[in-house]
Write a protein that holds these residues in place. Sequence first.
Motif, mmCIF file in Angstrom:
data_model
loop_
_atom_site.group_PDB
_atom_site.id
_atom_site.type_symbol
_atom_site.label_atom_id
_atom_site.label_comp_id
_atom_site.label_asym_id
_atom_site.label_seq_id
_atom_site.Cartn_x
_atom_site.Cartn_y
_atom_site.Cartn_z
ATOM 1 N N ILE A 225 -14.979 -10.586 7.784
ATOM 2 C CA ILE A 225 -16.206 -11.388 7.795
ATOM 3 C C ILE A 225 -16.560 -11.858 6.386
ATOM 4 N N ASP A 226 -16.537 -10.936 5.432
ATOM 5 C CA ASP A 226 -16.898 -11.289 4.059
ATOM 6 C C ASP A 226 -15.727 -11.864 3.282
ATOM 7 N N GLU A 227 -14.551 -11.872 3.905
ATOM 8 C CA GLU A 227 -13.320 -12.416 3.312
ATOM 9 C C GLU A 227 -13.020 -11.797 1.953
ATOM 10 N N LYS A 228 -13.183 -10.483 1.878
ATOM 11 C CA LYS A 228 -12.850 -9.765 0.650
ATOM 12 C C LYS A 228 -11.386 -9.341 0.697
ATOM 13 N N THR A 229 -10.810 -9.127 -0.477
ATOM 14 C CA THR A 229 -9.446 -8.622 -0.542
ATOM 15 C C THR A 229 -9.450 -7.126 -0.257
ATOM 16 N N ARG A 230 -8.279 -6.584 0.031
ATOM 17 C CA ARG A 230 -8.174 -5.145 0.246
ATOM 18 C C ARG A 230 -8.639 -4.388 -0.999
ATOM 19 N N GLN A 231 -8.288 -4.905 -2.173
ATOM 20 C CA GLN A 231 -8.687 -4.248 -3.420
ATOM 21 C C GLN A 231 -10.198 -4.277 -3.600
ATOM 22 N N GLU A 232 -10.853 -5.391 -3.267
ATOM 23 C CA GLU A 232 -12.306 -5.478 -3.376
ATOM 24 C C GLU A 232 -12.987 -4.489 -2.440
ATOM 25 N N VAL A 233 -12.443 -4.340 -1.235
ATOM 26 C CA VAL A 233 -12.994 -3.369 -0.282
ATOM 27 C C VAL A 233 -12.802 -1.957 -0.818
ATOM 28 N N ALA A 234 -11.603 -1.670 -1.319
ATOM 29 C CA ALA A 234 -11.321 -0.340 -1.876
ATOM 30 C C ALA A 234 -12.276 -0.022 -3.023
ATOM 31 N N ASP A 235 -12.473 -0.987 -3.909
ATOM 32 C CA ASP A 235 -13.386 -0.775 -5.042
ATOM 33 C C ASP A 235 -14.823 -0.592 -4.563
ATOM 34 N N GLY A 236 -15.239 -1.401 -3.593
ATOM 35 C CA GLY A 236 -16.606 -1.319 -3.090
ATOM 36 C C GLY A 236 -16.927 0.001 -2.410
ATOM 37 N N TYR A 237 -15.953 0.549 -1.683
ATOM 38 C CA TYR A 237 -16.170 1.817 -0.981
ATOM 39 C C TYR A 237 -15.647 3.014 -1.767
ATOM 40 N N ARG A 238 -15.055 2.719 -2.951
ATOM 41 C CA ARG A 238 -14.500 3.772 -3.807
ATOM 42 C C ARG A 238 -13.459 4.598 -3.071
ATOM 43 N N VAL A 239 -12.524 3.888 -2.432
ATOM 44 C CA VAL A 239 -11.412 4.541 -1.741
ATOM 45 C C VAL A 239 -10.114 3.865 -2.180
ATOM 46 N N SER A 240 -8.992 4.465 -1.803
ATOM 47 C CA SER A 240 -7.694 3.910 -2.170
ATOM 48 C C SER A 240 -7.319 2.757 -1.233
ATOM 49 N N LEU A 241 -6.331 1.964 -1.658
ATOM 50 C CA LEU A 241 -5.823 0.902 -0.792
ATOM 51 C C LEU A 241 -5.237 1.489 0.486
ATOM 52 N N THR A 242 -4.610 2.645 0.380
ATOM 53 C CA THR A 242 -4.068 3.311 1.568
ATOM 54 C C THR A 242 -5.179 3.631 2.554
ATOM 55 N N SER A 243 -6.312 4.083 2.038
ATOM 56 C CA SER A 243 -7.452 4.382 2.909
ATOM 57 C C SER A 243 -7.971 3.114 3.584
ATOM 58 N N VAL A 244 -8.014 2.010 2.838
ATOM 59 C CA VAL A 244 -8.446 0.737 3.429
ATOM 60 C C VAL A 244 -7.499 0.355 4.559
#
Length: 85
Positions: free
Chosen positions: A5-24
């Motif tokens: 919906i927000d068209e964020k990258t996987r890295q932006e989501v990971a940074d925003g939720y403070r989780v790893s890319l694997t977790s995303v």
Amino acid sequence: MALRIDEKTRQEVADGYRVSLTSVDTMLRQALDHCAQETGMAVTGGISGTRRGFSQRWRAEVDAAEAVAMACRHQRNDARQHRAA
């Protein structure tokens, strides 16, 4: 939701939720599995087999996001109906 919906990258989501890319990736897979289960449709692609469900914390965040999205939809519908009246 942020990916789609927000068209964020996987890295932006990971940074925003403070989780790893694997977790995303895991959470995205779990969300797709959940949608497939709720709609009765099969998930195609990816690794088959059982996976862990949502964590309680993530489930609470998903539920809250769904509630906000639903409230926004109702608000937009109410505004449209008000303008049409």
